[in-house]
Motif scaffolding. Structure first.
Motif, PDB file in Angstrom:
ATOM      1  N   ARG A 147       0.805  -1.230   0.000  1.00 33.93           N
ATOM      2  CA  ARG A 147       0.000   0.000   0.000  1.00 33.93           C
ATOM      3  C   ARG A 147       0.833   1.273   0.000  1.00 33.93           C
ATOM      4  O   ARG A 147       0.491   2.247  -0.673  1.00 33.93           O
ATOM      5  CB  ARG A 147      -0.896  -0.008   1.247  1.00 33.93           C
ATOM      6  N   ASP A 148       1.931   1.291   0.750  1.00 33.74           N
ATOM      7  CA  ASP A 148       2.584   2.565   1.066  1.00 33.74           C
ATOM      8  C   ASP A 148       3.796   2.919   0.210  1.00 33.74           C
ATOM      9  O   ASP A 148       4.277   4.053   0.268  1.00 33.74           O
ATOM     10  CB  ASP A 148       3.032   2.563   2.537  1.00 33.74           C
ATOM     11  N   ARG A 149       4.325   1.980  -0.552  1.00 31.38           N
ATOM     12  CA  ARG A 149       5.563   2.255  -1.289  1.00 31.38           C
ATOM     13  C   ARG A 149       5.411   1.854  -2.750  1.00 31.38           C
ATOM     14  O   ARG A 149       4.885   0.786  -3.049  1.00 31.38           O
ATOM     15  CB  ARG A 149       6.746   1.488  -0.680  1.00 31.38           C
ATOM     16  N   ASN A 150       5.918   2.698  -3.635  1.00 29.83           N
ATOM     17  CA  ASN A 150       5.969   2.299  -5.040  1.00 29.83           C
ATOM     18  C   ASN A 150       7.172   1.382  -5.235  1.00 29.83           C
ATOM     19  O   ASN A 150       7.895   1.049  -4.280  1.00 29.83           O
ATOM     20  CB  ASN A 150       6.010   3.522  -5.964  1.00 29.83           C
ATOM     21  N   LEU A 151       7.413   0.969  -6.462  1.00 28.30           N
ATOM     22  CA  LEU A 151       8.499   0.019  -6.723  1.00 28.30           C
ATOM     23  C   LEU A 151       9.863   0.577  -6.317  1.00 28.30           C
ATOM     24  O   LEU A 151      10.731  -0.174  -5.862  1.00 28.30           O
ATOM     25  CB  LEU A 151       8.514  -0.356  -8.206  1.00 28.30           C
ATOM     26  N   ILE A 152      10.041   1.873  -6.452  1.00 32.11           N
ATOM     27  CA  ILE A 152      11.308   2.481  -6.042  1.00 32.11           C
ATOM     28  C   ILE A 152      11.475   2.338  -4.527  1.00 32.11           C
ATOM     29  O   ILE A 152      12.516   1.903  -4.025  1.00 32.11           O
ATOM     30  CB  ILE A 152      11.343   3.974  -6.436  1.00 32.11           C
ATOM     31  N   GLY A 153      10.416   2.711  -3.800  1.00 30.70           N
ATOM     32  CA  GLY A 153      10.476   2.636  -2.348  1.00 30.70           C
ATOM     33  C   GLY A 153      10.602   1.212  -1.836  1.00 30.70           C
ATOM     34  O   GLY A 153      11.320   0.945  -0.862  1.00 30.70           O
ATOM     35  N   LEU A 154       9.907   0.265  -2.486  1.00 32.24           N
ATOM     36  CA  LEU A 154       9.988  -1.127  -2.058  1.00 32.24           C
ATOM     37  C   LEU A 154      11.407  -1.664  -2.212  1.00 32.24           C
ATOM     38  O   LEU A 154      11.930  -2.343  -1.313  1.00 32.24           O
ATOM     39  CB  LEU A 154       9.019  -1.990  -2.875  1.00 32.24           C
ATOM     40  N   GLN A 155      12.028  -1.367  -3.343  1.00 26.14           N
ATOM     41  CA  GLN A 155      13.380  -1.874  -3.544  1.00 26.14           C
ATOM     42  C   GLN A 155      14.352  -1.256  -2.546  1.00 26.14           C
ATOM     43  O   GLN A 155      15.198  -1.951  -1.965  1.00 26.14           O
ATOM     44  CB  GLN A 155      13.842  -1.591  -4.974  1.00 26.14           C
ATOM     45  N   SER A 156      14.229   0.036  -2.321  1.00 25.99           N
ATOM     46  CA  SER A 156      15.079   0.700  -1.334  1.00 25.99           C
ATOM     47  C   SER A 156      14.862   0.102   0.054  1.00 25.99           C
ATOM     48  O   SER A 156      15.816  -0.139   0.808  1.00 25.99           O
ATOM     49  CB  SER A 156      14.758   2.193  -1.330  1.00 25.99           C
ATOM     50  N   HIS A 157      13.596  -0.154   0.388  1.00 25.79           N
ATOM     51  CA  HIS A 157      13.249  -0.726   1.689  1.00 25.79           C
ATOM     52  C   HIS A 157      13.877  -2.102   1.862  1.00 25.79           C
ATOM     53  O   HIS A 157      14.450  -2.416   2.914  1.00 25.79           O
ATOM     54  CB  HIS A 157      11.728  -0.811   1.773  1.00 25.79           C
ATOM     55  N   LEU A 158      13.787  -2.935   0.835  1.00 21.35           N
ATOM     56  CA  LEU A 158      14.345  -4.287   0.910  1.00 21.35           C
ATOM     57  C   LEU A 158      15.859  -4.251   1.073  1.00 21.35           C
ATOM     58  O   LEU A 158      16.434  -5.019   1.858  1.00 21.35           O
ATOM     59  CB  LEU A 158      13.965  -5.083  -0.339  1.00 21.35           C
ATOM     60  N   MET A 159      16.528  -3.357   0.343  1.00 15.47           N
ATOM     61  CA  MET A 159      17.978  -3.250   0.490  1.00 15.47           C
ATOM     62  C   MET A 159      18.350  -2.803   1.898  1.00 15.47           C
ATOM     63  O   MET A 159      19.340  -3.270   2.476  1.00 15.47           O
ATOM     64  CB  MET A 159      18.538  -2.286  -0.558  1.00 15.47           C
ATOM     65  N   GLY A 160      17.539  -1.900   2.456  1.00 17.66           N
ATOM     66  CA  GLY A 160      17.797  -1.446   3.820  1.00 17.66           C
ATOM     67  C   GLY A 160      17.597  -2.560   4.842  1.00 17.66           C
ATOM     68  O   GLY A 160      18.395  -2.713   5.769  1.00 17.66           O
ATOM     69  N   LEU A 161      16.539  -3.346   4.681  1.00 21.17           N
ATOM     70  CA  LEU A 161      16.293  -4.466   5.586  1.00 21.17           C
ATOM     71  C   LEU A 161      17.436  -5.467   5.556  1.00 21.17           C
ATOM     72  O   LEU A 161      17.895  -5.957   6.591  1.00 21.17           O
ATOM     73  CB  LEU A 161      14.976  -5.152   5.208  1.00 21.17           C
ATOM     74  N   HIS A 162      17.917  -5.769   4.360  1.00 22.46           N
ATOM     75  CA  HIS A 162      19.036  -6.699   4.232  1.00 22.46           C
ATOM     76  C   HIS A 162      20.281  -6.149   4.925  1.00 22.46           C
ATOM     77  O   HIS A 162      20.978  -6.866   5.648  1.00 22.46           O
ATOM     78  CB  HIS A 162      19.330  -6.949   2.753  1.00 22.46           C
ATOM     79  N   THR A 163      20.545  -4.864   4.705  1.00 23.39           N
ATOM     80  CA  THR A 163      21.730  -4.239   5.284  1.00 23.39           C
ATOM     81  C   THR A 163      21.674  -4.254   6.810  1.00 23.39           C
ATOM     82  O   THR A 163      22.708  -4.369   7.486  1.00 23.39           O
ATOM     83  CB  THR A 163      21.863  -2.795   4.769  1.00 23.39           C
TER      84      THR A 163
END
Length: 618
Positions: A387-403
Motif C-alpha cells: 500500500r505505502d511504497r511504489n516500486l522504487i520505495g519497495l526496492q530501497s526498503h528491501l535493500m535497507g532491511l538486508h543491510t
C-alpha cells in the motif's frame, strides 16, 4: 521487394512516437480509439513521419487489444479499431512505405495481474485482425517480460510467415528485468523465428548504444533500435521530452556502426527526430562485421554468515512462538521496548512488527526491529505492505532491511487507507502480495526489479498471510497455495477464535508444503470482541466466544476470560501446528508473555506424552 528483402539490402528508418504528438496537442485518452473518432488526426501523424523520411510506419494499435481497451469500455471494438488503423496507415503510405502492425506488451514496466492465458487470447485476437488487413509485417514492441514476448512470438510464427520485428525493453542497459543479458534474449528471439530483433522505449540513445555495444551482429536476424528521445521531465502535471533532434543525427551513425539496420524512435520522438536519423545514415551501407565489447563480469557474492536461526528455520525445526507487538503511534517508545524485553525473557523466538496496521501511521517497523535486534537480541519478522511504497520505495526498503540484517519478512497487501487515520491518503499498490513475494525472491538471486545486479544475494525468508475466517476456506487455501508457488516459505494466519476453525484450517491446508503459524489473540473486553467481529476486516469470532466475553463482569474478569479462551485455543492449536503466532492487544504484552509461557508448558507436556508412547510402542 518485400520488407525483409529491403532490410537485408539497406538501412531503413522507422517512424517515431504517435502518442507524443497527440499528447502535445492536448489528447489525453485512449489513442487507439482515435482511429474511429478522429482518423484524420492519425492520418496526419503518419504523413508527418513519411515526409520526415520514414520507410516503415506502424499502425496506431499499440494498445488495441482486449485487455487494454477494456480500461476504456472498448473491448468489443478490437476488430474495428485495428482494421481502421491499418486502413489509415495504408492510405498514408500508399506504395511509398511499408506498414507494420504494432502489438504492444501487456505486462509493461510493472507487475501485471493478467494471466498468461488471458494475454495469449488477447494477443491472438489482435493478431488475426491485423493479418486479415494484410500488413507488411508485425512490430512487437515494449515487452519488458521476455517470457511474454517469446510466448506471443511463437503464436505469431505458427500462423504467418510475414516479417516479425521484436523490440524488447530494458530498465538497465543490456539487462532485462529478470537479470537475463540482452544477448541471450536476442538469441532466443532469433531461434524462435524473429526476423528483426532489437530494443525500444525506456532508455535514450546513449544507453541503447551502450547495450548494443555488447551484441554481435546476428547470423540471420536484423538488429533494430527505437530509443526514447531522452529521459522525461515532469512539469506542470505533464511528462516532457527535451532531446534535440540533432542528437539523433549523431547517434544514427553510432547505431549503424553497431550493426543496426532498422532505426526509429519511441517516447518523446517526433518527425524532427526521424528526419535527423535519416540524415545521419545518408549514403551509408549496412555494417556486416563489428568488434563486440565484452561487458564487465558482475560478481554476485553470497551473504555473509549471520548469527542464529531465522524464524522460518525455527518453525521448520519444531515448536516456535512469535508475538506481534505494534510499534507506537507516537514517539514514546518506552513501553514497546519494555514489552520486547519481557517477551525475550519469556522465551519467544521473535517479534512480528506490522507495517502501519489498519492504515494508521506508526514508528517505522524497520527501525524498531533493528533496535530490538541490536539492544535486546530478539529477531523480528517485519511486515511489508504493497500500500505505502511504489516500486522504487519497495526496492530501497528491501535493500535497507538486508543491510540491517533482518531476514524474515511478511508480504501483505495492506489495509486500505480509507479505514485509517488519513482516509484521503493515496494507496500505491504498484504490486500485489504475489508480486512482492516474487520480487523478494528475485533479490535472493542478487537481481533487482530492473534486472540490475545487486552485487550480493539477499537471504530473505518470506511469510505469506492466510485468512481462515472466510465463508469458503477452500478457496482461500487455493490462493495460499499460489503464494507458495510464487516463493513464500511459510505462513501466518489471521487470529482464529474457535477450536473448530483451527481444525478446519489444518484440514484445508495440510497439503501445503510450508510451515504455518496459527494466529491467537487474547481478548480484553466484550467491546473489544464486538469491535473485532464487526469492524475489523478478516476477523470473525464464534458466537460462543462473544457470549463468554459479554458475560464477564469486571474489566479484570474480562481479561481473565480472554486469557482462558486463548489458552483453550492453544490447547487445540499445539496439536496441529508447530508455529503459534500471538497478537498482543493494545500493547498489553503481559498477556502474550503469559500465553507464551503456557505454550511452552503445553509443548513439554505433549513431548512427554509422545516420548512415553514411543517407549510403550517399543
Amino acid at each position: 521487394m518485400n520488407l525483409l528483402d529491403s532490410l537485408k539490402e539497406k538501412i531503413m528508418i522507422g517512424d517515431g512516437a504517435t502518442g507524443t504528438l497527440l499528447y502535445s496537442c492536448g489528447v489525453d485518452r485512449c489513442f487507439e480509439e482515435l482511429n474511429l473518432t478522429h482518423p484524420d488526426d492519425i492520418l496526419h501523424v503518419h504523413k508527418e513521419y513519411l515526409q520526415a523520411g520514414a520507410d516503415i510506419i506502424q499502425t496506431n494499435t499499440y494498445g488495441a487489444n482486449y485487455i487494454k481497451l477494456s480500461r476504456y469500455g472498448l473491448e468489443e471494438r478490437v476488430k474495428k479499431i485495428n482494421s481502421e488503423a491499418v486502413r489509415i496507415a495504408r492510405e498514408a503510405a500508399k506504395k511509398d512505405a511499408f506498414v507494420v502492425g504494432s502489438i504492444g506488451g501487456i505486462h509493461g514496466a510493472r507487475f501485471h495481474t493478467k494471466l498468461k492465458d488471458e494475454i495469449k487470447r488477447s494477443f491472438r485476437e489482435q493478431l488475426y485482425c491485423l493479418l486479415l488487413e494484410g500488413v507488411d509485417g508485425l512490430l512487437m514492441e515494449t515487452y519488458y517480460d521476455i517470457d511474454e514476448l517469446t510466448s506471443v512470438l511463437k503464436i505469431a510464427r505458427e500462423v504467418t510467415d510475414i516479417p516479425i520485428i521484436t523490440n524488447i525493453s530494458m530498465h538497465e542497459p543490456a539487462v532485462l528485468e529478470n537479470g537475463m543479458h540482452l544477448s541471450e534474449a536476442f538469441n532466443r528471439l532469433e531461434a524462435l523465428g524473429a526476423d528483426v530483433i532489437g530494443v525500444n522505449c525506456r532508455l535514450g540513445p546513449y544507453h541503447v548504444l551502450k547495450a548494443l555495444e555488447a551484441i554481435p551482429i546476428p547470423k540471420k536476424a536484423i538488429l533494430s533500435a527505437y530509443p526514447n528521445s531522452s529521459l522525461p521531465e515532469y512539469r506542470d502535471g505533464k511528462l516532457l521530452y527535451n532531446s534535440e533532434p540533432e542528437y539523433f543525427r549523431e547517434y544514427a551513425l553510432h547505431f549503424r556502426n553497431e550493426g543496426v539496420r532498422l532505426m526509429g524512435g519511441c517516447c518523446g520522438t517526433t518527425p524532427e527526430h526521424i528526419k535527423a536519423l535519416k540524415a545521419g545514415i545518408k549514403g551509408l551501407d549496412p555494417l556486416k562485421e563489428k568488434e563486440v565489447k565484452t561487458p564487465p563480469r558482475v560478481i554476485i557474492s553470497e551473504e555473509k554468515h549471520h548469527e542464529g536461526l531465522t524464524l522460518y528455520e525455527k518453525v521448520k525445526a519444531g515448536r516456535s512462538i512469535i508475538v506481534e507487538l505494534d510499534t507506537p503511534k507516537h514517539l514514546d517508545t518506552e513501553k514497546f521496548f519494555e514489552g520486547a524485553r519481557a517477551l525475550k525473557n519469556a522465551g519467544v523466538d521473535g517479534l512480528t512488527v506490522a507495517d502501519n496496521s489498519l492504515a494508521s501511521p506508526r514508528i517505522c517497523n524497520k527501525t524498531m526491529a533493528s533496535l530490538v535486534k541490536r539492544d535486546i537480541g530478539l529477531s523480528s519478522l517485519v511486515h511489508i505492505t504493497c500500500r505505502d511504497r511504489n516500486l522504487i520505495g519497495l526496492q530501497s526498503h528491501l535493500m535497507g532491511l538486508h543491510t540491517l540484517g533482518i531476514r524474515d519478512l511478511l508480504a501483505i497487501t495492506g489495509d486500505p487507507t480509507k479505514i485509517g487515520d488519513f482516509p484521503g491518503a493515496t494507496s500505491v499498490f504498484d504490486v500485489t502480495s504475489f508480486d512482492l513475494i516474487k520480487l523478494i525472491k528475485q533479490f535472493n538471486e542478487g537481481i533487482s526489479f530492473s534486472g540490475k545486479s545487486l552485487k550480493q544475494k539477499t537471504n530473505f525468508h518470506v511469510a505469506a498471510a492466510f485468512n481462515p475466517n472466510v465463508h469458503n476456506i477452500g478457496k482461500s487455501a487455493e490462493r495460499l497455495a499460489k503464494k507458495i508457488q510464487y516463493g513464500a516459505d511459510y505462513v501466518l494466519t489471521q487470529p482464529v477464535f474457535s477450536k473448530e476453525k483451527i481444525i478446519e484450517t489444518w484440514e484445508e491446508t495440510n497439503y501445503i508444503d510450508a510451515p504455518i503459524y496459527i494466529g491467537i489473540m487474547p481478548l480484553v473486553s466484550a467491546r473489544n470482541a464486538e469491535f473485532l467481529h464487526n469492524e475489523v476486516p478478516g476477523i470473525k469470532l464464534s458466537n460462543d466466544t462473544r457470549k463468554r466475553m459479554s458475560a464477564a463482569g469486571s474489566p479484570e474478569e474480562a481479561v481473565q476470560e480472554g486469557l482462558s479462551i486463548a489458552k483453550e485455543l492453544i490447547d487445540t492449536a499445539v496439536q496441529y501446528f508447530d508455529g503459534i503466532y500471538l497478537i498482543t492487544p493494545f500493547i498489553r504484552y503481559e498477556l502474550t508473555v503469559e500465553l507464551s509461557k503456557y505454550i511452552q508448558r503445553k509443548t513439554k507436556e505433549l513431548n512427554a506424552v509422545k516420548a512415553s508412547q514411543l517407549v510403550l510402542s517399543k
